[in-house]
Design a protein around this motif. Structure first.
Motif, mmCIF file in Angstrom:
data_model
loop_
_atom_site.group_PDB
_atom_site.id
_atom_site.type_symbol
_atom_site.label_atom_id
_atom_site.label_comp_id
_atom_site.label_asym_id
_atom_site.label_seq_id
_atom_site.Cartn_x
_atom_site.Cartn_y
_atom_site.Cartn_z
ATOM 1 N N ILE A 25 0.839 -1.205 0.000
ATOM 2 C CA ILE A 25 0.000 0.000 0.000
ATOM 3 C C ILE A 25 0.874 1.256 0.000
ATOM 4 O O ILE A 25 0.607 2.212 -0.742
ATOM 5 N N ALA A 26 1.945 1.248 0.788
ATOM 6 C CA ALA A 26 2.873 2.389 0.789
ATOM 7 C C ALA A 26 3.479 2.566 -0.609
ATOM 8 O O ALA A 26 3.594 3.694 -1.111
ATOM 9 N N LEU A 28 2.126 1.611 -3.448
ATOM 10 C CA LEU A 28 1.072 2.073 -4.366
ATOM 11 C C LEU A 28 0.809 3.566 -4.201
ATOM 12 O O LEU A 28 0.570 4.277 -5.194
ATOM 13 N N LEU A 29 0.851 4.052 -2.968
ATOM 14 C CA LEU A 29 0.669 5.486 -2.742
ATOM 15 C C LEU A 29 1.801 6.283 -3.385
ATOM 16 O O LEU A 29 1.562 7.295 -4.054
ATOM 17 N N LEU A 30 3.021 5.817 -3.212
ATOM 18 C CA LEU A 30 4.168 6.470 -3.846
ATOM 19 C C LEU A 30 4.046 6.390 -5.368
ATOM 20 O O LEU A 30 4.299 7.363 -6.079
ATOM 21 N N ALA A 32 1.269 6.159 -7.115
ATOM 22 C CA ALA A 32 0.189 7.046 -7.566
ATOM 23 C C ALA A 32 0.701 8.471 -7.734
ATOM 24 O O ALA A 32 0.382 9.147 -8.719
ATOM 25 N N VAL A 33 1.515 8.924 -6.782
ATOM 26 C CA VAL A 33 2.115 10.254 -6.889
ATOM 27 C C VAL A 33 3.037 10.297 -8.115
ATOM 28 O O VAL A 33 3.047 11.279 -8.869
#
Length: 173
Positions: A25-26, A28-30, A32-33
């Protein structure tokens, strides 16, 4: 029996992916940015891969996510061991491995340690270079097996067999 083994391997793979989900998840967040900044996403090497990530200088893994500054993972990179030797002896040859396979090994290591991977990896950085995780990833990239760190020299030597045919990249370093 082969069908049962395939089901067991699949079940362990899914369990590992769930176990490392916080790391993924971490990532994927990175990622996405990074996509907002122009990166592109794909699936390869047991991971969701974000290619052409700006402001990143080398590929790295978070769970089952690979963050990659280059256009793809089909490159050769220097092994951590040869870089460590080169620091002590500038005449030492640089040994290379397939970048995608190297990073794939880290995704498998994450699946075993889950949320504990990053703290355990950080602790191994106190050891002489290369760390057991990096050495194992290099061995996996060379041979297609041996992605889990071994502290036994005989087991590391046994893992160093001729490379698997699919371990070769399309392009040189």
């Amino acid at each position: 029996m082969p069908g049962l083994k395939r089901v067991a391997v699949f079940a362990l793979d899914v369990a590992g992916k769930l176990w490392t989900a916080p790391n993924t998840i971490a990532g994927l967040l990175l990622g996405a940015v990074a996509v907002i900044a122009g990166a592109r996403a794909g699936v390869a090497h047991n991971a969701i891969v974000f290619h052409s990530v700006p402001l990143v200088h080398r590929a790295f893994v978070l769970g089952n996510v690979i963050i990659n500054p280059m256009a793809d993972l089909d490159w050769r990179c220097a092994t951590y061991e040869s870089v460590a030797h080169r620091k002590r002896d500038p005449t030492c040859a640089i040994e290379t491995v397939h970048l995608g396979k190297h990073e794939e090994a880290h995704t498998r290591q994450y699946q075993v340690l889950g949320p504990f991977f990053l703290p355990v990896y950080a602790l191994t950085m106190l050891l002489p270079s290369p760390t057991p995780f990096e050495r194992a990833a290099d061995i996996y990239a060379q041979t297609g097996r041996g992605w889990w760190p071994s502290f036994s020299p005989s087991m590391r030597a046994a893992a160093r067999q001729p490379p698997a045919p699919d371990a070769q990249p399309k392009r040189p370093i």
